[in-house]
Design an enzyme around this catalytic site. Structure first.
Site, PDB file in Angstrom:
ATOM      1  N   SER A 124     -54.771 -20.638  24.138  1.00  0.00           N
ATOM      2  CA  SER A 124     -53.776 -21.578  23.625  1.00  0.00           C
ATOM      3  C   SER A 124     -54.241 -23.013  23.822  1.00  0.00           C
ATOM      4  CB  SER A 124     -52.441 -21.359  24.339  1.00  0.00           C
ATOM      5  OG  SER A 124     -52.627 -21.435  25.730  1.00  0.00           O
ATOM      6  N   HIS A 171     -53.895 -17.320  17.830  1.00  0.00           N
ATOM      7  CA  HIS A 171     -53.008 -17.764  18.903  1.00  0.00           C
ATOM      8  C   HIS A 171     -51.621 -17.158  18.697  1.00  0.00           C
ATOM      9  CE1 HIS A 171     -50.688 -21.259  20.952  1.00  0.00           C
ATOM     10  NE2 HIS A 171     -50.856 -20.246  21.761  1.00  0.00           N
ATOM     11  N   GLU A 187     -50.921 -18.564  14.887  1.00  0.00           N
ATOM     12  CA  GLU A 187     -51.814 -19.627  14.432  1.00  0.00           C
ATOM     13  C   GLU A 187     -53.214 -19.040  14.353  1.00  0.00           C
ATOM     14  OE1 GLU A 187     -50.536 -23.985  16.051  1.00  0.00           O
ATOM     15  OE2 GLU A 187     -51.142 -22.612  17.604  1.00  0.00           O
ATOM     16  N   ASN A 245     -48.770 -26.491  20.042  1.00  0.00           N
ATOM     17  CA  ASN A 245     -48.794 -27.123  21.367  1.00  0.00           C
ATOM     18  C   ASN A 245     -49.051 -28.620  21.278  1.00  0.00           C
ATOM     19  OD1 ASN A 245     -48.143 -24.852  22.746  1.00  0.00           O
ATOM     20  ND2 ASN A 245     -50.252 -24.231  23.136  1.00  0.00           N
TER      21      ASN A 245
END
Ligand code: 3HC
Length: 709
Positions: free
Chosen positions: A429, A450, A462, A500
């Site tokens: 991540s 991800h 992702e 993120n």
């Protein structure tokens, strides 16, 4: 070419709907006009004693009203006219004066189910593709072709509200249990059974009502019982929607009004609410999300002509920990891949396999799968500590400890055991994929996949591509992710990727406000009130404080001061306060359940109160930090288009869907206003709020982020 085909078989009209050239049947203006002309002729034709309504599509009955049509509505008057024409048509079906049997295979949703509810009898196939429901509130409207009237009359207010207010779709079996469907059959005999039902209705044999429906009806028919059902439902809706979604409350009113004052008054209420909702902002945004996620289902993941994805049947997951076993579980249960779990220690492998089996058993207990499915899926699963089976793998997903050196070692070893056509993915991540790919001979077959935790629930994946990732690798990962039931966005390999990256400034700002003395509950409550599913501090506890610290360190190194991590979080981590997984974070956890704020967290954070922060201050600081970063990341090409950015934020973070996603929200606010707010925040709190260059550019050009259509 018409949508309907008619045949007369021994006194029963077979009316088939099949809109030419369309993947699904939908009730558009033309379809309505055609059916309006057919129904009187069926009624007048003495040779026709009953009607069987069936679909000519392979796997679709009727997917509802044409969403494009109502999405284009600009005025209430037009919306009212549209909904009234739909209601009249369905009333015509209900008042045909001859038995009408709906033979349902495939999706029977919204206006499709409302049509079926107007029929005298419903036979459905017991097939995974057959789903029934009223998903209208998910589009910001309400079932307005009689659904709020006929469903409660059929199954009772309680069951009907449960379906209507949540916009639920049910598998055929569940619909049968609730009394929505009268008979459940194998697809091969659907038509025969429907004709038989039409004949027995003609013979006057009374149809049976399902048990579940009967019990609910009895309870709901008493005035007191009904009042209780409605007050409970209203409370639940208000708690769930926080007042941001007007459709469920409107639906509740339409159901209640209809049960009190009769069907016709109920239809008036449905129509009036529809006219209001269909032209409102919330519906427009929810419809945009529907079309965006539909478009993503078909997106190969690259622009232009894409190569075909390579078939993936054999998957190896390296790392049998929490994420690895969850990924393996979904690869087995949803993609039905042969999955091998590999780790260094046998105990870890065994624990991972056990986790996957428990997940399958849970599905079996909840009757999502049969015993046969369970055995078949379980047989797809294997595990070990050696490299056996790697040669057969078409995809290896690495989910080991979040450390570059460890991952590089794993990738270089994996590469020496797999065939040259095998795709290599990391579930990192935070770590740049290109740095991991450097350890391999063929970086073109390396990318990131991800997944978000919990993997079985979170809808987003992702797929992270580097400058070297080959197109075949991208499209193969996208296709396999979709097979796992995920909505997939392809993102560029920059620290934090998309989700993120835009989440971090929001979380950091929450951390700062904690340090300034804003209480944990105030921060959480403010943001759930804004529309997020959980507040930032609860999210920190769920994600794990150690994970958050690691991510913010990587982002700080990459992007500088804007991402300066909060030292308070470091201190919490050092004290072993990692969040839910350690039983203590900002909140306490008892028996796995959140049990209030752990006030000792304040001793570790040592807040320095700096004046009063209003709820609006909290909203502005946290949300604008995210919006600004989203604009910046879009400008850097982290996502391929604004659509992907918004879907990523909604499905990955729970950005409020009624706002359409951060980029739609930016457009709604307008770049000039956003820049003014950001400048004001920058003056008060520092340069991290300086407007992203793309905003200044767009403001000058007076252009929105989404191209004008
Ligand atoms: N209106 C317009 N287009 C629709 C549609 C609808 N109701 N349902 C599906 N489509 C289109 C999709 O946009 C897609 O178009 P594209 O090929 O041009 O991109 C195409 O049909 C195929 O759809 P999917 O890719 O989603 O196909 P799936 O097989 O994966 O799913 C489905 C099929 C389950 C029917 C899914 O499309 C779906 O959930 N559709 C929406 C159902 C819905 O919300 N119905 C309620 C409509 S509102 C209503 O009825 C109001 C009434 O109460 C007055």
């Amino acid at each position: 070419m018409g949508a309907f085909k008619q045949d007369l078989i021994e006194g029963i009209a077979r009316l088939e709907i099949n809109i030419d050239g369309e993947p699904v049947n939908k009730i558009s203006r033309e379809v309505k006009e055609e059916l309006e002309a057919i129904l009187p002729s069926l009624q007048a034709d003495e040779r026709v004693q009953a009607v069987v309504l069936i679909s000519g599509k392979t796997d679709n009955f009727i997917a509802g009203a044409d969403i494009d049509e109502f999405a284009a509505l600009k005025t209430r008057e037009k919306a009212l006219a549209l909904v009234r024409s739909g209601q009249e048509l369905i009333n015509q079906v209900a008042g045909l004066g001859k038995p009408v049997v709906a033979a349902i295979h495939g999706a029977c949703l919204g206006g499709g189910l409302e049509t079926a509810l107007a029929c005298s009898y419903r036979v459905a196939t017991d097939h995974p593709k057959t789903i029934l429901g009223l998903p209208e509130v998910q589009l910001g409207i309400l079932p307005a072709a009689g659904g709020c009237q006929r469903l409660p009359r059929l199954v009772g207010a309680r069951i009907a509200l449960d379906i209507i207010l949540a916009g639920k779709t049910l598998p055929a079996k569940a619909a049968y249990k609730r009394g929505i469907v009268d008979e459940l059959v194998h697809p091969a005999i659907l038509e025969d059974v429907a004709f038989k039902a039409a004949r027995s209705l003609l013979d006057g044999r009374k149809r049976k009502r399902r048990k579940g429906g009967m019990a609910a009806l009895l309870l709901d028919e008493s005035t007191l019982g009904r009042r209780l059902v409605f007050s409970k439902a209203r409370k639940k809706v208000l708690a769930k929607t926080g007042g941001h979604y007007p459709a469920p409350l409107a639906a509740l009113e339409a159901v209640e009004h209809g049960l009190k004052y009769g069907l016709s008054a109920g239809l008036d209420s449905e129509a009036a609410h529809f006219a209001e909702l269909a032209v409102g902002d919330v519906s427009k945004r929810l419809v945009q999300i529907f079309f965006a996620s539909t478009a993503l289902k078909k997106d190969s993941g690259i622009d232009g002509v894409a190569p075909s994805p390579r078939p993936v049947q054999n998957v190896t997951v390296v790392g049998a920990g929490f994420m690895g076993s969850a990924i393996a579980g979904v690869a087995v249960a949803r993609a039905m891949a042969d999955v091998r779990l590999k780790d260094n220690e046998l105990e870890d492998v065994a624990r991972g396999l056990q986790t996957v089996r428990s997940g399958l058993k849970k599905r079996l207990r909840r009757r999502r799968i049969t015993k046969y499915d369970y055995r078949r899926l379980e047989s797809l699963l294997s595990g070990g500590v050696d490299w056996a089976g790697f040669g057969r793998s078409e995809l290896v997903i690495e989910a080991v400890y979040e450390d570059l050196a460890v991952k590089r070692e794993v990738f270089s070893q994996v590469e020496s055991h797999v065939g040259e056509r095998c795709l290599l993915a990391s579930n990192t991540s935070t770590i740049p994929i290109a740095d991991i790919a450097e350890a391999t001979q063929c970086p073109e077959r390396v990318l990131g996949m991800h997944f978000f935790s919990p993997v079985e629930k979170m809808p987003l994946l992702e797929v992270i591509v580097t400058d070297k990732t080959a197109q075949w690798a991208t499209v193969t990962a996208v296709a396999f992710g979709r097979k796992m039931g995920k909505t997939v966005i392809v993102v560029r390999d920059r620290p934090g990727f998309w989700v993120n990256r835009i989440l971090a400034p929001y979380m950091n700002e929450a951390g700062r406000m904690l340090e300034e003395g804003v209480p944990v509950e105030t921060l959480d409550r403010s943001m759930t009130k804004f529309g997020f599913p959980v507040g930032p501090i609860t999210l920190l506890d769920e994600v794990g404080l150690d994970v958050a610290v690691k991510a913010s360190t990587v982002l700080h190194e990459a992007y500088g001061d804007r991402f300066e991590p909060r030292d308070g979080l470091n201190r919490m981590t050092r004290e072993g306060r990692l969040g839910r997984k350690s039983g203590r974070g900002f909140y306490k956890y008892e028996g796995g359940k959140k049990a209030g704020v752990d006030a000792t967290a304040y001793d570790i954070i040592s807040p320095k109160p700096s004046g009063k922060n209003s709820e609006e201050d909290i909203h502005r600081r946290l949300v604008f930090a995210m919006l600004n970063e989203a604009a910046r990341a879009l400008d850097e090409g982290i996502v391929r288009c604004p659509r992907d950015g918004d879907i990523g934020a909604i499905f990955g973070i729970g950005f409020p869907p009624f706002l359409g996603g951060p980029l739609r929200y930016l457009d709604h606010l307008g770049t000039a206003e956003v820049i003014a707010t950001l400048n004001d925040l920058a003056d008060k709190f520092g340069d991290r709020f300086s407007p992203a260059p793309i905003l200044e550019r767009l403001a000058k050009l007076r252009e929105p982020i989404y191209p004008r259509s």
